[in-house]
Design a protein around this motif. Structure first.
Motif, PDB file in Angstrom:
ATOM      1  N   TRP A 195     -14.615 -15.755 -12.068  1.00  0.00           N
ATOM      2  CA  TRP A 195     -14.385 -14.355 -11.060  1.00  0.00           C
ATOM      3  C   TRP A 195     -13.358 -14.497  -9.885  1.00  0.00           C
ATOM      4  O   TRP A 195     -14.447 -15.189  -8.791  1.00  0.00           O
ATOM      5  CB  TRP A 195     -15.358 -12.906 -11.347  1.00  0.00           C
ATOM      6  N   ASN A 196     -12.370 -14.588 -10.101  1.00  0.00           N
ATOM      7  CA  ASN A 196     -11.752 -15.195  -8.526  1.00  0.00           C
ATOM      8  C   ASN A 196     -11.606 -13.123  -7.510  1.00  0.00           C
ATOM      9  O   ASN A 196     -10.625 -12.182  -8.682  1.00  0.00           O
ATOM     10  CB  ASN A 196     -10.234 -15.214  -8.272  1.00  0.00           C
ATOM     11  N   LEU A 197     -11.959 -12.819  -6.598  1.00  0.00           N
ATOM     12  CA  LEU A 197     -12.391 -11.816  -6.188  1.00  0.00           C
ATOM     13  C   LEU A 197     -12.272 -11.784  -4.516  1.00  0.00           C
ATOM     14  O   LEU A 197     -12.519 -12.512  -4.088  1.00  0.00           O
ATOM     15  CB  LEU A 197     -13.989 -10.550  -6.000  1.00  0.00           C
ATOM     16  N   THR A 198     -11.185 -11.037  -4.020  1.00  0.00           N
ATOM     17  CA  THR A 198     -10.235 -10.649  -2.766  1.00  0.00           C
ATOM     18  C   THR A 198     -10.588  -9.266  -1.683  1.00  0.00           C
ATOM     19  O   THR A 198     -10.069  -8.457  -2.716  1.00  0.00           O
ATOM     20  CB  THR A 198      -9.316 -11.147  -2.590  1.00  0.00           C
ATOM     21  N   THR A 199     -11.598  -9.669  -1.305  1.00  0.00           N
ATOM     22  CA  THR A 199     -11.513  -8.295   0.014  1.00  0.00           C
ATOM     23  C   THR A 199     -11.605  -8.533   0.825  1.00  0.00           C
ATOM     24  O   THR A 199     -12.567  -9.995   1.452  1.00  0.00           O
ATOM     25  CB  THR A 199     -12.264  -7.403  -0.969  1.00  0.00           C
ATOM     26  N   ARG A 200     -11.187  -7.582   2.014  1.00  0.00           N
ATOM     27  CA  ARG A 200     -11.382  -7.851   3.927  1.00  0.00           C
ATOM     28  C   ARG A 200     -11.155  -9.097   4.006  1.00  0.00           C
ATOM     29  O   ARG A 200     -12.128 -10.163   4.908  1.00  0.00           O
ATOM     30  CB  ARG A 200     -12.610  -7.785   3.917  1.00  0.00           C
ATOM     31  N   VAL A 205      -6.563  -3.553   8.572  1.00  0.00           N
ATOM     32  CA  VAL A 205      -8.057  -4.066   7.210  1.00  0.00           C
ATOM     33  C   VAL A 205      -7.457  -2.953   5.915  1.00  0.00           C
ATOM     34  O   VAL A 205      -7.416  -3.094   4.883  1.00  0.00           O
ATOM     35  CB  VAL A 205      -8.939  -3.799   7.672  1.00  0.00           C
ATOM     36  N   LYS A 206      -7.992  -2.067   5.904  1.00  0.00           N
ATOM     37  CA  LYS A 206      -8.044  -1.077   4.184  1.00  0.00           C
ATOM     38  C   LYS A 206      -6.563  -1.327   4.052  1.00  0.00           C
ATOM     39  O   LYS A 206      -6.422  -1.376   2.950  1.00  0.00           O
ATOM     40  CB  LYS A 206      -7.649   0.193   5.023  1.00  0.00           C
ATOM     41  N   ALA A 207      -5.184  -1.334   4.505  1.00  0.00           N
ATOM     42  CA  ALA A 207      -3.843  -1.346   4.021  1.00  0.00           C
ATOM     43  C   ALA A 207      -3.820  -3.052   3.131  1.00  0.00           C
ATOM     44  O   ALA A 207      -3.177  -3.287   2.003  1.00  0.00           O
ATOM     45  CB  ALA A 207      -2.770  -1.393   4.353  1.00  0.00           C
ATOM     46  N   LEU A 208      -3.820  -4.067   3.980  1.00  0.00           N
ATOM     47  CA  LEU A 208      -3.626  -5.195   3.950  1.00  0.00           C
ATOM     48  C   LEU A 208      -4.939  -5.361   2.566  1.00  0.00           C
ATOM     49  O   LEU A 208      -4.342  -6.084   1.316  1.00  0.00           O
ATOM     50  CB  LEU A 208      -4.563  -6.389   4.672  1.00  0.00           C
ATOM     51  N   ASP A 209      -6.176  -5.129   2.155  1.00  0.00           N
ATOM     52  CA  ASP A 209      -6.443  -4.773   1.469  1.00  0.00           C
ATOM     53  C   ASP A 209      -5.518  -4.021  -0.099  1.00  0.00           C
ATOM     54  O   ASP A 209      -5.696  -4.917  -2.083  1.00  0.00           O
ATOM     55  CB  ASP A 209      -7.850  -3.997   0.995  1.00  0.00           C
ATOM     56  N   LYS A 210      -5.164  -3.889   0.173  1.00  0.00           N
ATOM     57  CA  LYS A 210      -3.846  -3.175  -1.363  1.00  0.00           C
ATOM     58  C   LYS A 210      -2.772  -4.322  -0.931  1.00  0.00           C
ATOM     59  O   LYS A 210      -1.774  -3.172  -1.983  1.00  0.00           O
ATOM     60  CB  LYS A 210      -3.625  -2.001  -0.649  1.00  0.00           C
ATOM     61  N   VAL A 211      -2.120  -5.241  -0.464  1.00  0.00           N
ATOM     62  CA  VAL A 211      -1.394  -5.994  -0.632  1.00  0.00           C
ATOM     63  C   VAL A 211      -1.280  -6.800  -1.782  1.00  0.00           C
ATOM     64  O   VAL A 211      -2.604  -7.415  -1.274  1.00  0.00           O
ATOM     65  CB  VAL A 211      -0.672  -6.687   0.833  1.00  0.00           C
ATOM     66  N   PRO A 261       1.199  -1.088  -0.335  1.00  0.00           N
ATOM     67  CA  PRO A 261      -0.089  -0.086   0.464  1.00  0.00           C
ATOM     68  C   PRO A 261       0.384   1.416  -0.214  1.00  0.00           C
ATOM     69  O   PRO A 261       0.550   2.363  -0.626  1.00  0.00           O
ATOM     70  CB  PRO A 261      -1.220  -0.415   1.246  1.00  0.00           C
ATOM     71  N   VAL A 262       2.404   1.101  -0.063  1.00  0.00           N
ATOM     72  CA  VAL A 262       2.880   2.163   1.051  1.00  0.00           C
ATOM     73  C   VAL A 262       4.196   1.313   0.362  1.00  0.00           C
ATOM     74  O   VAL A 262       4.598   0.677  -0.048  1.00  0.00           O
ATOM     75  CB  VAL A 262       3.330   3.305   1.792  1.00  0.00           C
ATOM     76  N   ASP A 263       5.207   2.249  -0.668  1.00  0.00           N
ATOM     77  CA  ASP A 263       6.699   1.917  -0.291  1.00  0.00           C
ATOM     78  C   ASP A 263       6.863   1.373   0.687  1.00  0.00           C
ATOM     79  O   ASP A 263       6.936   1.964   2.038  1.00  0.00           O
ATOM     80  CB  ASP A 263       7.206   3.065  -0.998  1.00  0.00           C
ATOM     81  N   ALA A 264       8.359   1.241   0.104  1.00  0.00           N
ATOM     82  CA  ALA A 264       8.770   0.230   1.479  1.00  0.00           C
ATOM     83  C   ALA A 264       9.287   1.313   2.660  1.00  0.00           C
ATOM     84  O   ALA A 264       9.991   2.677   1.870  1.00  0.00           O
ATOM     85  CB  ALA A 264      10.347  -0.762   1.546  1.00  0.00           C
ATOM     86  N   GLY A 305     -20.839   3.645   0.675  1.00  0.00           N
ATOM     87  CA  GLY A 305     -19.780   5.328   1.663  1.00  0.00           C
ATOM     88  C   GLY A 305     -18.358   4.288   2.609  1.00  0.00           C
ATOM     89  O   GLY A 305     -17.873   5.016   2.446  1.00  0.00           O
ATOM     90  N   GLU A 306     -18.530   3.048   2.606  1.00  0.00           N
ATOM     91  CA  GLU A 306     -17.468   3.000   2.564  1.00  0.00           C
ATOM     92  C   GLU A 306     -16.374   1.970   1.663  1.00  0.00           C
ATOM     93  O   GLU A 306     -17.276   1.413   0.079  1.00  0.00           O
ATOM     94  CB  GLU A 306     -17.131   1.206   3.298  1.00  0.00           C
ATOM     95  N   GLU A 307     -15.176   2.246   1.227  1.00  0.00           N
ATOM     96  CA  GLU A 307     -13.695   1.874   0.839  1.00  0.00           C
ATOM     97  C   GLU A 307     -13.382   0.761   1.150  1.00  0.00           C
ATOM     98  O   GLU A 307     -13.448   0.678   2.351  1.00  0.00           O
ATOM     99  CB  GLU A 307     -12.853   3.429   0.609  1.00  0.00           C
ATOM    100  N   TYR A 308     -12.901   0.144  -0.543  1.00  0.00           N
ATOM    101  CA  TYR A 308     -12.463  -1.209  -0.418  1.00  0.00           C
ATOM    102  C   TYR A 308     -11.303  -1.144  -1.262  1.00  0.00           C
ATOM    103  O   TYR A 308     -11.343  -0.575  -2.327  1.00  0.00           O
ATOM    104  CB  TYR A 308     -13.937  -2.347  -0.347  1.00  0.00           C
ATOM    105  N   GLY A 309     -10.606  -2.044  -0.840  1.00  0.00           N
ATOM    106  CA  GLY A 309      -9.207  -2.485  -1.897  1.00  0.00           C
ATOM    107  C   GLY A 309      -9.714  -3.641  -2.468  1.00  0.00           C
ATOM    108  O   GLY A 309      -9.580  -4.475  -1.797  1.00  0.00           O
ATOM    109  N   ILE A 310     -10.330  -4.132  -4.055  1.00  0.00           N
ATOM    110  CA  ILE A 310     -10.659  -5.526  -4.243  1.00  0.00           C
ATOM    111  C   ILE A 310      -9.744  -5.848  -5.290  1.00  0.00           C
ATOM    112  O   ILE A 310      -9.309  -5.265  -6.084  1.00  0.00           O
ATOM    113  CB  ILE A 310     -12.052  -5.666  -4.705  1.00  0.00           C
TER     114      ILE A 310
END
Length: 668
Positions: A565-570, A417-423, A365-368, A551-556
Motif C-alpha cells: 500500500w502507498n499512503l500519503t499524508t502530512r 497543511v490540511k488543504a495540501l493533504d486533500k490535493v 480541497p475547494v473548487d477553483a 482527535g486530529e483530522e487527516y486527509g490520506i
C-alpha cells in the motif's frame, strides 16, 4: 468602463482576470496556442482567438497576433497578466498606436524598471537603498571575473531583463563565475531576448521582502503592505506570505515610502511591486536594499488581497479606464495572515526535476477560486488546469496556487497543511508533499527564514516531512484497516467461497523498514500496545479519505501497489504491507526483485533539450565534473559525473530532444 478586454496570457492568471472582469460586467477574450486549445481559460472566456503553435515565441510573445485578436473581437483593452508581454514597452506602444488601452503601467515606467541596470540608477536617484554592484556593460567572462573580485565574493550574476528565477547564478569564487557567466547570458537570451548581465554583492542571511504598490493616472500612489518571499529554490519563489513575520511597523513605513517615491519618480500607475533584499543578520531591520521593480501583477498577489480585502485586478482595470483611486494610505489595513504555496510540476523526491505529462487525476480541497478573495473557509485555489489536461514542456511548470487565510500566521499555516493533504495529483511528479513539509517545519513556524532556507534545511534533498512516532503508528493502523476492509470485501464475492471468512483483527504491518503489531477494534486500533482512537471512512477504490487519530483530522491518499500500500499524508509518502499476524513469519522467505545497475549511465532526468555535451568519447572525468547541460521549461540544468571514470560511448547529440531516462552517455 471597458465593455470588452482581452487577456494576453494563459493558465491560472488568465482564469483569475476573467473572473474579476465577469464580476465587473466586462466581456472577455482569450488568446490561445495549439497546446492550450482545450484549456480552462479558453472555455471560461466569452470569446477565444487562436494565435499559433505551442512555443511561446510563436504565439503568446508575438505582439502583432495579440493586436490582430483585439481588432478581430473589438476588445478595447489588454490585460497582460504576468510574464510573456507584460513588461515589454514596445508592446504597449504598439497597442497605443491602435487605440487599445494597456491595463498596466506607462511605457516609460516599464522601460525604466524593466532594465535592471537602469532601474538601479533611477532607484539611487530617488533615494532608495541599492545593493553594491556593477551596473555597466560586462564585456566577457574575464571582465566578469575582475568585477566579482572587486565587489568581493559571494556575488550574484543576473540577466538584465530576467525574472521568475531565470538567468541567475550565485558565485562563491572565480570558478563559479567562469562556469556560470555564459550560462546566465544564454538563459537571458533564450527567455527574454537580452543577454546582458549585471553583477551585485550577495547579501548574507538575505530575506526577500517586496512592497505592493498601485497608482492611478492622477498622481496617486499607495503601498499595500509587504509580502515575505524568502522561501525560494533556485531563486524561484515557492512560498509567499503577507504580512512578513520579520517586518516591523516602522520598517513597513520606510520600505513603503521608498517604494512610493520610486514609483512617483517614473510616473507610475497600475499595479507594481518593488522587491527588496533585507539582511537578516541586521537585528534593526535597517539593512534593506532595492533589487528590482516588477511593472506588472505578481504571481503572489492573492496574499495581499486576502489581508487587505482589495481586488488588485479590479483596481488595475479601473485605473486603466481613467478612474481615480478612492482610498488613501490610511485605508490600507492588515487583517489576519495569508500564505500562498505554489504547486509545481516538479518532483522533490528526484531533486526537484521538472515533470511533464497528463493530469490523470486532479482534485483540489475547494473548487477553483470563485471570486471571494479569501476563498472558502479561508482556502482559495487559483488554478489553470483541469483533470485530463496536460502540463507541457513549453510553459511554466506551475499547476496551481493554494492560498489560505487565518486570524494568525499559525492558523494560516495549519490550514495549508490540511488543504495540501486533500490535493490529489496523478500522472506527473509534483511538490505537494514538499510544500506540506515546509508548512510544518519548526524553522518556518518560527519565522526565522532566509532565501537559503531550502538549501540549508534539505542539503541532501527531500525525502518527506518528518513524522512523529504517533503518526507512524496511525499510518500502520490505516494500512491494516485498508487491507482488512479489502479482504472482507473480497470474501463477500458471490460463489467465490462458502460463507464469508473473517480477515481477523490482528495484523503485522511492515512500514518503511519498521514492523508494527496492529489489533483493529471498534472506534480505533491498538498499535504496538498503544491505543489510538479514531474514525475511518475509506472504502476500496477511494483515492482520498478523511480519517481521525486521537482527535486530529487527516486527509490520506491510499493506493494499492501489488501486495503493498502507498499512503500519503502530512507531506510524506509511506509504503507498507499488512499481513495477518499468523502469516507474518513467512514474509521473510519472499524473494525481492533487485533493480538494474544504472550507475555507469548518465540518464536524462527530465524531458528536455540537450544544449551542450561537455565531454567526448575517451575523456577521463572526475566526480562532480559537468557532463551535459539539458534545458527544460526554460531552465538550464548541468548534469555532473557521480563518480570517476572514462566516457565509453556518447548516445545523444547536441540539439536533440530527450525523454526521461534517455541514455546520454555511458562511463567505464
Amino acid at each position: 468602463m471597458f465593455k470588452k478586454i482581452l487577456i494576453a496570457n494563459r493558465g491560472e492568471i488568465a482564469c483569475r482576470v476573467i473572473k474579476t472582469a465577469r464580476r465587473m460586467g466586462i466581456a472577455t477574450v482569450a488568446v490561445y496556442s495549439d497546446a492550450d486549445a482545450r484549456a480552462p481559460f479558453v472555455q471560461m472566456a466569452d470569446e477565444a482567438v487562436h494565435i499559433g503553435p505551442a512555443p511561446a515565441n510563436e504565439s503568446y510573445l508575438i505582439p502583432e497576433k495579440i493586436i490582430d485578436a483585439c481588432k478581430q473581437t473589438g476588445a478595447e483593452a489588454v490585460h497582460p497578466g504576468y510574464g510573456f508581454l507584460s513588461e515589454r514597452a514596445s508592446f504597449v506602444e504598439a497597442l497605443a498606436k491602435e487605440g487599445i488601452e494597456f491595463i498596466g503601467p506607462p511605457t516609460n515606467a516599464i522601460a525604466a524598471m524593466g532594465d535592471k541596470i537602469e532601474s538601479k540608477k533611477l532607484a539611487k536617484e530617488a533615494g532608495v537603498n541599492v545593493v553594491p554592484g556593477f551596473v555597466g556593460e560586462i564585456e566577457d567572462t574575464d571582465h566578469a571575473v575582475r568585477i566579482s573580485d572587486e565587489i568581493g565574493y559571494p556575488v550574484m550574476m543576473k540577466a538584465s531583463a530576467g525574472g521568475g528565477g531565470k538567468g541567475m547564478r550565485l558565485a562563491y569564487n572565480e570558478k563559479d563565475v567562469r562556469e556560470g557567466f555564459e550560462a546566465t547570458k544564454r538563459e537571458g537570451l533564450n527567455s527574454f531576448g537580452d543577454d546582458r548581465v549585471f553583477i551585485e554583492k550577495f547579501i548574507l542571511d538575505p530575506r526577500h521582502i517586496e512592497i505592493q504598490v498601485l497608482g492611478d493616472k492622477h498622481g496617486n500612489v499607495l503601498y499595500f503592505n509587504e509580502r515575505e518571499c524568502s522561501i525560494q529554490r533556485r531563486h524561484q519563489k515557492v512560498v509567499e506570505e503577507a504580512p512578513s513575520p520579520f517586518v516591523t511597523p516602522e520598517m513597513r513605513r520606510k520600505m513603503g515610502e521608498q517604494a512610493v517615491a520610486l514609483s512617483q519618480a517614473v510616473g507610475y500607475h497600475s499595479a507594481g511591486t518593488v522587491e527588496l533584499i533585507v539582511s537578516g543578520a541586521d537585528p534593526t531591520g535597517e539593512s534593506f536594499y532595492f533589487l528590482e521593480m516588477n511593472t506588472r501583477l505578481q504571481v503572489e498577489h492573492p496574499v495581499t488581497e486576502a489581508i487587505t480585502g482589495v481586488d488588485l485586478v479590479e483596481l488595475m482595470i479601473r485605473v486603466a479606464a481613467g478612474e481615480k483611486l478612492e482610498m488613501t494610505q490610511d485605508d490600507v489595513k492588515i487583517d489576519g495572515w495569508s500564505i500562498e504555496t505554489r504547486i509545481y510540476a516538479e518532483d522533490p523526491y528526484r531533486g526537484f526535476l521538472p515533470s511533464t505529462g497528463r493530469l490523470v487525476r486532479y482534485q483540489t480541497p475547494v473548487d477553483a477560486w470563485d471570486g471571494d478573495l479569501r476563498g472558502v473557509d479561508g482556502v482559495r485555489v487559483d488554478s489553470g488546469v483541469q483533470e485530463g489536461g496536460e502540463v507541457s514542456i513549453f510553459y511554466d511548470p506551475m499547476i496551481a496556487k493554494l492560498i489560505t487565510w487565518g486570524e494568525t500566521r499559525d492558523e494560516a499555516a495549519d490550514l495549508q497543511v490540511k488543504a495540501l493533504d486533500k490535493v490529489v495529483l496523478e500522472g506527473l511528479g509534483h511538490n505537494v508533499d514538499f510544500l506540506s513539509a515546509l508548512m510544518q517545519h519548526p524553522r518556518f513556524r518560527s519565522g526565522n527564514m532566509t532565501t537559503g532556507f531550502i538549501a540549508e534545511e534539505y542539503p541532501e534533498g527531500f525525502e518527506g516531512a518528518a513524522a512523529s512516532d504517533e503518526l507512524k503508528r496511525a499510518v500502520a493502523a490505516w494500512i491494516a484497516g485498508a487491507e482488512c476492509t479489502e479482504r472482507a470485501r473480497a470474501g463477500r464475492i458471490s460463489e467465490r467461497l462458502n460463507g464469508t471468512p473473517s480477515p481477523g483483527s490482528n495484523w503485522t504491518v511492515k512500514l518503511d523498514g519498521e514492523t508494527h503489531a496492529v489489533e483493529l477494534g471498534d472506534g480505533g486500533a491498538t498499535v504496538d500496545g498503544e491505543w489510538i482512537a479514531g474514525t475511518w471512512d475509506w472504502q476500496p477504490g477511494m483515492r482520498l479519505s478523511t480519517v481521525t487519530a486521537d482527535g486530529e483530522e487527516y486527509g490520506i491518499q491510499l493506493q494499492r501497489d501489488g501486495a503493498w500500500w502507498n499512503l500519503t499524508t502530512r507531506g510524506r509518502k509511506y509504503r507498507g504491507m499488512a499481513l495477518p499476524a499468523r502469516h507474518a513469519d513467512h514474509a521473510s522467505h519472499m524473494i525481492e526483485k533487485v533493480p538494474p545497475d544504472t550507475s555507469k549511465l548518465l540518464l536524462c532526468p527530465m524531458p528536455g533539450l540537450l544544449v551542450k555535451l561537455h565531454v567526448g568519447e575517451g575523456d577521463d572525468v572526475e566526480a562532480g565534473q559537468p557532463l551535459a547541460t539539458v534545458e527544460a521549461m526554460k531552465m538550464e540544468n548541468i548534469l555532473r559525473a557521480e563518480k570517476t571514470g572514462t566516457v565509453a560511448t556518447i548516445n545523444a547529440d547536441e540539439g536533440e530532444t530527450l525523454v526521461v531516462d534517455a541514455v546520454i552517455l555511458e562511463l567505464e
